[in-house]
Design an enzyme around this catalytic site. Structure first.
Site, mmCIF file in Angstrom:
data_model
loop_
_atom_site.group_PDB
_atom_site.id
_atom_site.type_symbol
_atom_site.label_atom_id
_atom_site.label_comp_id
_atom_site.label_asym_id
_atom_site.label_seq_id
_atom_site.Cartn_x
_atom_site.Cartn_y
_atom_site.Cartn_z
ATOM 1 N N ASP A 443 -2.128 15.578 81.433
ATOM 2 C CA ASP A 443 -0.940 16.343 82.214
ATOM 3 C C ASP A 443 0.218 15.806 81.478
ATOM 4 O OD1 ASP A 443 0.857 18.112 83.615
ATOM 5 O OD2 ASP A 443 0.515 16.688 85.572
ATOM 6 N N PHE A 444 0.522 15.747 80.116
ATOM 7 C CA PHE A 444 1.670 15.179 79.687
ATOM 8 C C PHE A 444 2.862 16.214 79.700
ATOM 9 C CE2 PHE A 444 -0.303 11.991 76.222
ATOM 10 C CZ PHE A 444 -0.932 11.472 77.497
ATOM 11 N N GLU A 445 3.813 15.742 80.044
ATOM 12 C CA GLU A 445 5.097 16.624 80.350
ATOM 13 C C GLU A 445 6.217 15.744 79.753
ATOM 14 O OE1 GLU A 445 5.562 17.723 84.230
ATOM 15 O OE2 GLU A 445 3.316 18.033 84.805
ATOM 16 N N GLY A 446 7.239 16.509 79.829
ATOM 17 C CA GLY A 446 8.713 15.874 79.490
ATOM 18 C C GLY A 446 8.714 15.581 77.844
#
Length: 660
Positions: A443-446
């Site tokens: 869940d890699f974001e930003g």
């Protein structure tokens, strides 16, 4: 005595349709969505068509034939079954609501002033069961049309300066054949062979063939490649080796041609598994759910190149242990927020995948991932670690999957070095082993994933944070085997936005645009479920080239269809391939407080109806067709759903179970 003149419509003894009674035992040249040839019941002869109409498919079969403009034609056919149709696509048709025995249907029509072809069809109706058709006839004068596609060329004699080709003749009226190298016409002949001369020694060439007549030119055949002789050096190591497809018993490979190569040898370890002359190979007779690693060399009369780096693939047929349509949710395990803390043991059994939120890095670039239960000071009443682990075991015994989710809104992870990559693998493995988890959710974001300027090849990325993440996930998958569950929860910005903007090649846009695509592509044979976050998103352009806005069924339909249909990645010349239906889900907030883009249960059901059944699609037309095996729904989060009285779970878990 006067003469009497009688005028009537002429009849033509020749049926314009090919294989009208399916007596070849095959469907060709009919094109059918759900058809087969049967030996009973038949109207005449030994075979007939059976169309298996279902709730999502009317089992249409079509055949296109050439006709003359402004001409009367008669279409007849014998049919049997409930609601059977016969007609012309875009024109006249007829039907019978019920035919217990073979019944003749007839359609008379006149072609338009400019019409040179018609498409004959027969089909049943949704949910009405199998129908049968036999002895279909189109009576009238035949017309001229573009020839059929010639057969794939076969390489004949190859010399230092020439390559001989031959091919199977095209169907229809053929004046001659045109041989192309890429988009360049190299020769025109009237027969089914040609020799291309004036070439340079030790050069590679690929040719296609098209047939033509006075009406026009056919589609080009598949290509055939060869290298002229006269090479004095061993060819270089082939590049671009990758897994292009997998089935339950085969793995397909593709690569870039090596200059001067006569052919290619594919190895598994030190064992030669196949030799080919083109740039693709399919390794068959493999076991279901088995992993294999292949390398490649090129050869010519002077010898064999060194082997390429190996690529790995796993055949399908692995049991995920998931239901056909799954309910997936995130559990706030390491923190509390306005929704409150919830013990693992209190998670209802309706949730099929439980993602533990979150594993986070000690620093952005360390790769060192840590996970711990929410401290009692923040989460009063939190269970002990032993109780937490016991609850995980109970969920797993009930058939549920419990995963470590890494990242989230605050957990930025940038694997900028191989050292960070290796630390990521070891630290994630330690958490999985400590709690006995079933797999990993990414869940890699930003700003975790950003493409470097000029990184324009989705299939072969060069940006370190992308390359190292792919390598790390492959290592984890290999370490834990085929049962390892790998899911991903990217935002639309990192996936579907790549249709319009791709960060590696757009100077004026955010370099994060589409940055998940090379990761998904590299791991397309390993991903269990990709559930894109259809929330916290701006408007995104779909395959209809219209902007779609979150919060309604239309957004979920358009965004999910992109993954089921494939789409070109902006400015790259690369088409991102469709994922398997069972790999695709979509995510939505559980409640209005959980995130922007909350969608009502009724709208989510509308989206599922469209994607799975092909109904209730509103104004959107599916490019990827229906996905009966769509994996299901993801939500943020289980905690928020409990806070709002389990509306998400109670609305959608029964609905998922009702889908075909």
């Amino acid at each position: 005595m006067g003469a009497t003149v009688s005028v009537s419509t002429p009849a033509y003894a020749a049926n314009l349709l090919s294989n009208p009674g399916f007596e070849t035992g095959t469907l060709s040249p009919w094109t059918c969505s759900a058809g087969s040839v049967v030996s009973t019941p038949v109207h005449s002869g030994g075979h007939a068509l059976a169309g298996a109409a279902s709730s999502s498919d009317n089992a249409q079969c079509t055949q296109t034939v050439a006709v003359l403009p402004n001409t009367v034609y008669s279409l007849t056919g014998w049919v049997r079954g409930n609601y059977v149709y016969l007609g012309i696509v875009g024109g006249a048709s007829t039907w019978t609501p019920s035919a217990a025995a073979y019944t003749q249907l007839t359609v008379n029509f006149t072609t338009t002033a400019a019409q040179t072809s018609v498409q004959v069809f027969t089909h049943g109706w949704y949910g009405q069961g199998t129908y049968y058709a036999d002895d279909i006839s189109l009576d009238g004068p035949g017309g001229s049309s573009v020839p059929g596609t010639p057969g794939t060329p076969t390489i004949g004699t190859v010399t230092d300066t020439s390559i001989a080709l031959s091919w199977a003749a095209a169907s229809g009226t053929v004046t001659g054949y045109r041989v192309y190298e890429g988009g360049t016409l190299v020769t025109t002949v009237t027969g089914t062979s040609a020799t291309i001369s004036g070439l340079t020694k030790c050069t590679s060439h690929s040719y296609t063939v098209a047939a033509y007549n006075s009406v026009g030119e056919s589609a080009k055949s598949a290509g055939a490649s060869a290298t002229t002789t006269g090479c004095t050096t061993v060819p270089p190591v082939p590049s671009g080796l990758n897994v292009t497809a997998t089935t339950v018993n085969s793995i397909s490979l593709g690569w870039t041609a090596a200059a001067g190569a006569t052919g290619y040898r594919v190895y598994e370890g030190t064992s030669l598994v196949t030799t080919v002359t083109g740039t693709t190979a399919t390794i068959g007779s493999l076991g279901a759910c088995s992993s294999h690693s292949y390398s490649l060399s090129a050869y010519n009369s002077n010898g064999e190149s060194a082997k390429s780096a190996a690529v790995s693939g796993t055949t399908t047929g692995c049991s995920t242990g998931l239901p056909r349509h799954a309910l997936i949710g995130y559990l706030h395990a390491s923190f509390a927020n306005g929704s409150g803390y919830m013990k693992m043991a209190d998670v209802p059994d309706a949730w099929d995948i439980i993602n533990l939120a979150f594993g986070e890095p000690t620093s952005v670039t360390s790769g060192d991932i840590r996970f711990q239960l929410c401290p009692a000071s923040e989460c009063p009443g939190v269970e002990t670690e032993a109780q937490f682990i016991a609850a995980i075991r109970a969920k797993q015994a009930a058939g549920k999957k419990v995963l470590l989710s890494i990242g989230g809104q605050n957990g930025q992870v940038q694997l900028t070095t191989t050292g960070a990559r290796d630390t990521f693998v070891s630290s994630v493995s330690a958490i999985i082993d400590r709690y006995g988890l079933d797999g990993l959710d990414v869940d890699f974001e930003g700003h975790s994933l950003t493409l470097n300027a000029g990184d324009n090849n989705v299939a072969s990325p060069t940006t370190p944070v992308i390359v190292n993440l792919i390598s790390a996930l492959r290592t984890l998958k290999s370490r834990y085997g085929s049962g390892f569950v790998l899911t991903m929860a990217p935002e639309t910005f990192f996936v579907q936005l790549g249709y319009q903007f791709y960060g590696g090649n757009c100077g004026g846009c955010d370099r994060r645009a589409g940055a998940y695509l090379p990761v998904i592509y590299a791991l397309r044979n390993d991903i269990t479920v990709l559930h894109v976050q259809d929330y916290n998103s701006g408007p995104i352009m779909g395959l209809d080239n219209q902007y779609h806005t979150m919060g309604g069924a239309d957004f979920h339909i358009a965004m999910t269809d992109m993954l089921a249909a494939s789409f070109p990645v902006a400015g790259t010349g690369f088409t991102f391939p469709a994922l398997r239906e069972d790999q695709i889900a979509f995510g939505t907030p559980a409640a209005v407080s959980a995130g922007n883009g909350f969608t009502s249960p009724a709208a989510i059901h509308q989206a599922l109806d469209c994607l799975v059944r092909g109904t209730n699609c509103g104004g959107y037309t599916l490019r990827g067709g229906t996905s009966p095996a769509l994996r299901g729904l993801m939500t943020w989060s289980i905690n928020w759903d409990r806070y709002y009285g389990w509306e998400f779970m109670n609305s959608h878990e029964p609905y998922l179970n009702s889908l075909p």
